[in-house]
Design a protein around this motif. Structure first.
Motif, PDB file in Angstrom:
ATOM      1  N   PHE A 262       1.524  -4.278 -10.118  1.00 39.24           N
ATOM      2  CA  PHE A 262       0.171  -4.681 -10.418  1.00 39.24           C
ATOM      3  C   PHE A 262      -0.422  -3.122 -10.075  1.00 39.24           C
ATOM      4  CE2 PHE A 262       1.784  -8.679 -11.122  1.00 39.24           C
ATOM      5  CZ  PHE A 262       0.961  -8.825 -12.479  1.00 39.24           C
ATOM      6  N   SER A 263       0.672  -2.283  -8.793  1.00 41.96           N
ATOM      7  CA  SER A 263      -0.745  -0.878  -8.569  1.00 41.96           C
ATOM      8  C   SER A 263       0.365  -0.076  -7.913  1.00 41.96           C
ATOM      9  CB  SER A 263      -1.051  -1.376  -7.022  1.00 41.96           C
ATOM     10  OG  SER A 263      -1.312  -0.359  -5.772  1.00 41.96           O
ATOM     11  N   VAL A 264       0.184   1.392  -8.376  1.00 39.52           N
ATOM     12  CA  VAL A 264       0.852   2.458  -8.547  1.00 39.52           C
ATOM     13  C   VAL A 264       0.287   3.446  -8.656  1.00 39.52           C
ATOM     14  CG1 VAL A 264       2.729   1.476 -10.168  1.00 39.52           C
ATOM     15  CG2 VAL A 264       0.671   2.665 -11.013  1.00 39.52           C
TER      16      VAL A 264
ATOM     17  N   THR B 297      -3.303   3.886  -7.690  1.00 37.11           N
ATOM     18  CA  THR B 297      -4.148   4.754  -6.159  1.00 37.11           C
ATOM     19  C   THR B 297      -3.859   5.868  -5.890  1.00 37.11           C
ATOM     20  OG1 THR B 297      -1.604   4.190  -4.802  1.00 37.11           O
ATOM     21  CG2 THR B 297      -3.329   2.242  -5.048  1.00 37.11           C
ATOM     22  N   ALA B 298      -4.174   7.193  -4.800  1.00 40.97           N
ATOM     23  CA  ALA B 298      -3.505   8.496  -4.712  1.00 40.97           C
ATOM     24  C   ALA B 298      -2.397   8.383  -4.202  1.00 40.97           C
ATOM     25  CB  ALA B 298      -4.680   8.770  -3.386  1.00 40.97           C
ATOM     26  N   PRO B 299      -1.897   9.389  -4.791  1.00 39.34           N
ATOM     27  CA  PRO B 299      -0.579   9.734  -4.492  1.00 39.34           C
ATOM     28  C   PRO B 299      -0.538  10.263  -3.037  1.00 39.34           C
ATOM     29  CG  PRO B 299      -1.623  11.386  -5.704  1.00 39.34           C
ATOM     30  CD  PRO B 299      -2.948  10.640  -5.829  1.00 39.34           C
ATOM     31  N   LEU B 300       0.984  10.004  -2.353  1.00 34.82           N
ATOM     32  CA  LEU B 300       1.293   9.902  -1.479  1.00 34.82           C
ATOM     33  C   LEU B 300       1.106  11.534  -0.705  1.00 34.82           C
ATOM     34  CD1 LEU B 300       4.501   8.254  -1.971  1.00 34.82           C
ATOM     35  CD2 LEU B 300       2.857   7.209  -0.736  1.00 34.82           C
ATOM     36  N   PRO B 301       0.895  11.231   0.544  1.00 33.55           N
ATOM     37  CA  PRO B 301       0.894  12.163   1.277  1.00 33.55           C
ATOM     38  C   PRO B 301       1.853  12.357   2.169  1.00 33.55           C
ATOM     39  CG  PRO B 301       1.000  10.672   2.697  1.00 33.55           C
ATOM     40  CD  PRO B 301       0.889   9.583   1.386  1.00 33.55           C
ATOM     41  N   ILE B 302       2.940  12.439   1.535  1.00 39.14           N
ATOM     42  CA  ILE B 302       5.011  12.755   1.445  1.00 39.14           C
ATOM     43  C   ILE B 302       5.406  13.270   0.340  1.00 39.14           C
ATOM     44  CG2 ILE B 302       4.976  11.118   3.103  1.00 39.14           C
ATOM     45  CD1 ILE B 302       6.429   9.216   1.818  1.00 39.14           C
TER      46      ILE B 302
ATOM     47  N   LEU C 255       8.703  12.036  -1.696  1.00 34.17           N
ATOM     48  CA  LEU C 255       9.432  11.134  -1.545  1.00 34.17           C
ATOM     49  C   LEU C 255      10.233  11.763  -3.017  1.00 34.17           C
ATOM     50  CD1 LEU C 255      10.216   8.162  -0.675  1.00 34.17           C
ATOM     51  CD2 LEU C 255       9.009   7.157  -2.233  1.00 34.17           C
ATOM     52  N   GLY C 256      11.298  11.159  -2.606  1.00 33.01           N
ATOM     53  CA  GLY C 256      12.857  11.720  -2.845  1.00 33.01           C
ATOM     54  C   GLY C 256      13.231  10.670  -3.499  1.00 33.01           C
ATOM     55  N   GLU C 257      14.520   9.658  -2.732  1.00 31.25           N
ATOM     56  CA  GLU C 257      15.176   8.450  -3.190  1.00 31.25           C
ATOM     57  C   GLU C 257      14.960   8.021  -2.462  1.00 31.25           C
ATOM     58  OE1 GLU C 257      19.650   8.865  -3.005  1.00 31.25           O
ATOM     59  OE2 GLU C 257      19.873  10.514  -4.141  1.00 31.25           O
TER      60      GLU C 257
ATOM     61  N   ILE D 168       0.916   5.668   5.623  1.00 33.16           N
ATOM     62  CA  ILE D 168      -0.364   5.594   6.338  1.00 33.16           C
ATOM     63  C   ILE D 168      -0.516   7.127   7.030  1.00 33.16           C
ATOM     64  CG2 ILE D 168      -1.911   4.480   7.958  1.00 33.16           C
ATOM     65  CD1 ILE D 168      -0.255   1.963   7.637  1.00 33.16           C
ATOM     66  N   ASP D 169      -1.747   7.101   6.575  1.00 31.96           N
ATOM     67  CA  ASP D 169      -1.573   8.953   7.221  1.00 31.96           C
ATOM     68  C   ASP D 169      -2.906   8.662   8.928  1.00 31.96           C
ATOM     69  OD1 ASP D 169      -1.354   9.863   4.892  1.00 31.96           O
ATOM     70  OD2 ASP D 169      -3.078  11.336   4.230  1.00 31.96           O
ATOM     71  N   LEU D 170      -2.535  10.072   9.430  1.00 32.01           N
ATOM     72  CA  LEU D 170      -3.020  10.249  10.263  1.00 32.01           C
ATOM     73  C   LEU D 170      -4.292   9.609  11.206  1.00 32.01           C
ATOM     74  CD1 LEU D 170      -2.114  13.387  12.117  1.00 32.01           C
ATOM     75  CD2 LEU D 170      -0.839  10.890  13.108  1.00 32.01           C
ATOM     76  N   ASP D 171      -4.961  10.369   9.693  1.00 31.71           N
ATOM     77  CA  ASP D 171      -6.570   9.560   9.781  1.00 31.71           C
ATOM     78  C   ASP D 171      -7.094   7.690   8.921  1.00 31.71           C
ATOM     79  OD1 ASP D 171      -6.244   9.969   7.218  1.00 31.71           O
ATOM     80  OD2 ASP D 171      -7.669  10.834   6.668  1.00 31.71           O
ATOM     81  N   ASN D 172      -5.653   6.912   9.202  1.00 28.79           N
ATOM     82  CA  ASN D 172      -5.443   6.047   8.746  1.00 28.79           C
ATOM     83  C   ASN D 172      -5.698   5.217   7.084  1.00 28.79           C
ATOM     84  OD1 ASN D 172      -5.118   4.424  11.235  1.00 28.79           O
ATOM     85  ND2 ASN D 172      -6.996   4.738  11.864  1.00 28.79           N
ATOM     86  N   SER D 173      -5.961   6.741   6.099  1.00 35.83           N
ATOM     87  CA  SER D 173      -5.904   6.834   5.058  1.00 35.83           C
ATOM     88  C   SER D 173      -4.257   6.120   4.455  1.00 35.83           C
ATOM     89  CB  SER D 173      -6.481   8.198   4.400  1.00 35.83           C
ATOM     90  OG  SER D 173      -5.725   9.141   4.273  1.00 35.83           O
ATOM     91  N   ILE D 174      -4.845   5.278   2.925  1.00 31.45           N
ATOM     92  CA  ILE D 174      -3.651   4.692   2.401  1.00 31.45           C
ATOM     93  C   ILE D 174      -3.035   5.013   1.439  1.00 31.45           C
ATOM     94  CG2 ILE D 174      -2.367   2.342   2.348  1.00 31.45           C
ATOM     95  CD1 ILE D 174      -4.520   1.322   4.223  1.00 31.45           C
ATOM     96  N   SER D 175      -2.234   4.822   0.767  1.00 35.79           N
ATOM     97  CA  SER D 175      -1.019   5.348  -0.428  1.00 35.79           C
ATOM     98  C   SER D 175       0.029   4.045  -0.500  1.00 35.79           C
ATOM     99  CB  SER D 175      -1.713   6.877  -1.069  1.00 35.79           C
ATOM    100  OG  SER D 175       0.065   7.152  -0.446  1.00 35.79           O
ATOM    101  N   TYR D 176       0.195   4.164  -1.280  1.00 29.38           N
ATOM    102  CA  TYR D 176       1.968   2.965  -1.878  1.00 29.38           C
ATOM    103  C   TYR D 176       2.495   3.941  -2.591  1.00 29.38           C
ATOM    104  CZ  TYR D 176      -1.534  -0.339  -0.535  1.00 29.38           C
ATOM    105  OH  TYR D 176      -1.896  -1.502   0.469  1.00 29.38           O
ATOM    106  N   SER D 177       4.086   3.774  -2.648  1.00 27.24           N
ATOM    107  CA  SER D 177       5.082   4.411  -2.513  1.00 27.24           C
ATOM    108  C   SER D 177       5.424   3.459  -4.207  1.00 27.24           C
ATOM    109  CB  SER D 177       6.429   4.399  -2.155  1.00 27.24           C
ATOM    110  OG  SER D 177       7.082   2.766  -2.400  1.00 27.24           O
ATOM    111  N   ARG D 178       5.905   4.253  -5.299  1.00 29.42           N
ATOM    112  CA  ARG D 178       6.659   3.193  -6.461  1.00 29.42           C
ATOM    113  C   ARG D 178       7.617   2.271  -5.705  1.00 29.42           C
ATOM    114  NH1 ARG D 178       9.696   8.335  -5.763  1.00 29.42           N
ATOM    115  NH2 ARG D 178      11.776   8.329  -5.400  1.00 29.42           N
ATOM    116  N   VAL D 179       7.833   1.673  -6.399  1.00 30.06           N
ATOM    117  CA  VAL D 179       9.193   0.139  -6.544  1.00 30.06           C
ATOM    118  C   VAL D 179      10.144   0.271  -5.692  1.00 30.06           C
ATOM    119  CG1 VAL D 179       9.296  -1.998  -6.757  1.00 30.06           C
ATOM    120  CG2 VAL D 179       6.473  -1.450  -6.816  1.00 30.06           C
ATOM    121  N   ALA D 180      10.909   0.287  -5.665  1.00 28.78           N
ATOM    122  CA  ALA D 180      12.161   0.308  -5.328  1.00 28.78           C
ATOM    123  C   ALA D 180      12.730  -1.559  -5.447  1.00 28.78           C
ATOM    124  CB  ALA D 180      13.036   0.514  -4.374  1.00 28.78           C
ATOM    125  N   THR D 181      14.210  -1.503  -6.333  1.00 28.05           N
ATOM    126  CA  THR D 181      13.901  -3.552  -6.519  1.00 28.05           C
ATOM    127  C   THR D 181      15.914  -3.374  -5.852  1.00 28.05           C
ATOM    128  OG1 THR D 181      14.971  -2.531  -8.917  1.00 28.05           O
ATOM    129  CG2 THR D 181      12.887  -3.851  -9.032  1.00 28.05           C
ATOM    130  N   ALA D 182      16.485  -4.491  -5.612  1.00 31.15           N
ATOM    131  CA  ALA D 182      17.099  -5.130  -5.287  1.00 31.15           C
ATOM    132  C   ALA D 182      17.298  -6.334  -5.876  1.00 31.15           C
ATOM    133  CB  ALA D 182      17.475  -5.584  -3.109  1.00 31.15           C
TER     134      ALA D 182
END
Length: 359
Positions: free
Chosen positions: A37-39, A172-177, A179-181, A257-271
């Motif tokens: 529900f959130s990407v 949400t905004a793009p990640l501050p990283i 992300l590879g695998e 979570i960035d150093l300024d406490n801003s937040i973003s979310y990665s894609r989802v991985a499933t098991a």
């Protein structure tokens, strides 16, 4: 004698008209739901559509139209990678017949172009999407509306209260990283290892590992600090989820979570958990007309467990207790048709199953 025959003909015509008037042709949109529900912008997800039909006659090919209206925060990649996951007691009958971008939104039309829709059948379909632009929380919307077409000769909807559904989502905004695998894998039926690597980390502080059993409601189960910031890095991370294994699909994501406490979310991985010792819940029959049996596996004690019955919006409809070592009865005959979720809530266990109620 002529009057007698005339009376018989009138009686037969009246009986036929009454039978048609009392016939049932009820096509239901049980649910439409994006998962997750959130990407983040650029991340992928899927729209799930669940429908069903109760009727005194099959709906012919092309007789049902299901239309999706999707707000512009997500986009549907072309060509559409549509998946018909099959219908209960039937096969794959659906196809995308139309897609267009109108005023920034996406319109998609599905029809049963491959087969007829039989009585008592429920179907599930998926359409992939990509996060396009940032939205406020739950500001994106997907609406689904269904109707019979002119191909459904002699069939009209006898219940207009259940042929639409709406779902909300967040981009949400793009990640501050970079992300590879990003993977989640069951380890020897004892735990789940969540692993990821990064190629860039700028002004980054930490990643909280979050877990969900429904792809929507996530809880934080741990936190991992950065191994070092830089425009070009090659950092690898492992987090082990040691909470009790729950059978089925388990969803994981990173809350960056960035150093300024801003937040973003990665894609989802499933098991995918398929272990004899895993905790599980079974609801049958599914779909149900009002009463169902609920059984559990993987529990060692018969301590009564708190249960929540949720509607498709996530609202609590009922709460009660069940014995995990017994066959439990679930009576929802008074509730309207639609998709529901039965959720077990425990300090260390979250277990949830979806089922469909049809009238």
């Amino acid at each position: 004698m002529k009057n007698y025959k005339l009376i018989i003909c009138l009686f037969l015509l009246l009986g036929s008209a009454l039978a048609k008037a009392q016939a049932t042709y009820d096509f239901q949109v049980a649910a439409v739901s994006p998962e997750p529900f959130s990407v983040a912008v650029g991340e992928e997800g899927q729209i799930f559509i669940d429908v069903g039909y109760l009727g005194d006659a099959p709906v012919p090919i092309g007789g049902i139209r299901v239309q999706l209206s999707i707000s512009g925060e997500i986009e549907i990649p072309l060509p559409v990678n549509f998946s018909d996951n099959g219908c209960y007691l039937s096969g794959s009958i659906w196809a995308v017949t139309y897609i267009a971008y109108i005023n920034g939104n996406t319109e998609v039309v599905l029809k049963n172009m491959v087969g007829v829709m039989n009585d008592g059948v429920s179907c599930s379909m998926t359409i992939p999407f990509i996060g396009k632009s940032v939205s406020c929380e739950d500001c994106g919307a997907i609406s689904c509306n269904a109707s019979f077409t002119d191909e459904a000769i002699g069939i009209g909807d006898t219940n207009g209260n259940n042929n639409s559904a709406t779902a909300l989502f967040t981009v949400t905004a793009p990640l501050p990283i970079k992300l590879g695998e990003f993977n989640a894998k069951v380890d020897d039926c004892s735990s789940v290892n969540v692993t990821w690597n990064t190629y860039s980390e700028e002004n980054f502080d930490r990643a909280e590992v979050q877990k969900s059993v429904d792809g929507r409601n996530f809880v934080t189960i741990g936190s991992v600090k950065t191994k070092g910031n830089g425009a070009s890095v090659n950092n690898s991370y492992v987090f082990t989820d040691n909470t009790p294994l729950v059978s089925g699909t388990v969803y994981y994501r990173l809350k960056a979570i960035d150093l300024d406490n801003s937040i973003s979310y990665s894609r989802v991985a499933t098991a995918i958990v398929k272990c004899d010792n895993a905790i599980d819940m079974n609801i049958y029959p599914n779909p149900t007309h009002g009463e169902a049996n609920v059984t559990f596996s993987g529990f060692k004690t018969n301590n009564m467990r708190e249960m929540l019955l949720l509607n498709v919006k996530g609202d609590v409809v009922k709460n009660f207790k069940m014995d995990p070592l017994s066959n439990n009865n679930l009576n929802i005959s008074e509730l309207p048709s639609g998709v529901y979720y039965l959720k077990l809530v425990d300090e260390s266990i979250v277990l949830q199953k979806k089922f469909i109620k049809v009238n």
